[in-house]
Write a protein that holds these residues in place. Sequence first.
Motif, PDB file in Angstrom:
ATOM      1  N   ALA A 167       8.647  -6.016  -8.800  1.00 17.33           N
ATOM      2  CA  ALA A 167       8.925  -5.077  -9.863  1.00 17.33           C
ATOM      3  C   ALA A 167       9.142  -3.562  -9.164  1.00 17.33           C
ATOM      4  O   ALA A 167      10.109  -3.188  -9.688  1.00 17.33           O
ATOM      5  CB  ALA A 167       7.815  -4.759 -10.954  1.00 17.33           C
ATOM      6  N   ASP A 168       8.355  -3.347  -8.143  1.00 16.42           N
ATOM      7  CA  ASP A 168       8.542  -2.122  -7.595  1.00 16.42           C
ATOM      8  C   ASP A 168       7.960  -1.929  -6.282  1.00 16.42           C
ATOM      9  O   ASP A 168       7.230  -2.982  -5.891  1.00 16.42           O
ATOM     10  CB  ASP A 168       7.848  -0.986  -8.540  1.00 16.42           C
ATOM     11  N   GLU A 169       7.660  -0.943  -5.455  1.00 16.64           N
ATOM     12  CA  GLU A 169       7.123  -0.858  -4.261  1.00 16.64           C
ATOM     13  C   GLU A 169       5.856  -1.204  -4.003  1.00 16.64           C
ATOM     14  O   GLU A 169       5.260  -2.093  -3.362  1.00 16.64           O
ATOM     15  CB  GLU A 169       7.091   0.793  -3.698  1.00 16.64           C
ATOM     16  N   ARG A 170       4.808  -0.827  -5.036  1.00 16.98           N
ATOM     17  CA  ARG A 170       3.442  -1.295  -5.113  1.00 16.98           C
ATOM     18  C   ARG A 170       3.506  -2.833  -5.154  1.00 16.98           C
ATOM     19  O   ARG A 170       2.440  -3.231  -4.371  1.00 16.98           O
ATOM     20  CB  ARG A 170       2.831  -0.593  -6.302  1.00 16.98           C
ATOM     21  N   ASP A 171       3.919  -3.232  -6.253  1.00 21.22           N
ATOM     22  CA  ASP A 171       3.996  -4.871  -6.551  1.00 21.22           C
ATOM     23  C   ASP A 171       4.352  -5.553  -5.232  1.00 21.22           C
ATOM     24  O   ASP A 171       4.089  -6.326  -4.920  1.00 21.22           O
ATOM     25  CB  ASP A 171       4.889  -5.052  -7.656  1.00 21.22           C
ATOM     26  N   GLY A 172       5.475  -4.831  -4.533  1.00 17.44           N
ATOM     27  CA  GLY A 172       6.119  -5.570  -3.291  1.00 17.44           C
ATOM     28  C   GLY A 172       5.269  -5.510  -2.327  1.00 17.44           C
ATOM     29  O   GLY A 172       5.008  -6.448  -1.560  1.00 17.44           O
TER      30      GLY A 172
END
Length: 196
Positions: A9-14
């Motif tokens: 979904a986003d950088e943190r999730d990645g």
Amino acid sequence: MAGNVPPVADERDGLLRYLEQQRHVLKVAAHGLTDEQARLTPTKSSLSVGGLVKHVVSTEDGWIDILLRLPQKPFDQAMAEYQAAYSLGPSETLASVLTRYDEVAARTAEVIAGIEDLGQPVPVPKGVPWYPQDVEAWSVRWVLLHLIEETARHAGHADIIREHVDGATAIPLMAAAEGWPETPWMKPWSPESQPA
């Protein structure tokens, strides 16, 4: 979790999902091993699959302590613990180390969820010889990337050591750990499928 990280979904999730994936493949390298096999050091190095898992658990937990700015252990104690973390102790089991890994992973996810800005500085501990003295701070993002790097490096080591222990390789082990059905191109690992 088959082979690849799903879309993120986003950088943190990645970052968290890639770290989770590398943890998973490291644990896959230990799949089906007895405690005795997990202690074996079949190459010229002193590395074992169980020792590598234990080391990565200790490393990730230590980095989260740094991120939280918890007091660091005295140098002599830190060095002794670092060296001991590369092998399973006589009273330790592979199962206990894997359980501890799950606990550390949950702690990491909880701590990262509570940090709003991945660019938040993480001060470099001073007076520790393996940390750069010319850098004031890393970021939370840098710490997560470093944990991915560290875990991936040791997952690769574990793959090689596991193959020396009983001939098992990554994809058949993953298939066995995840319950994939047998196909014409791939048979999940089983103790019976290994050469005697």
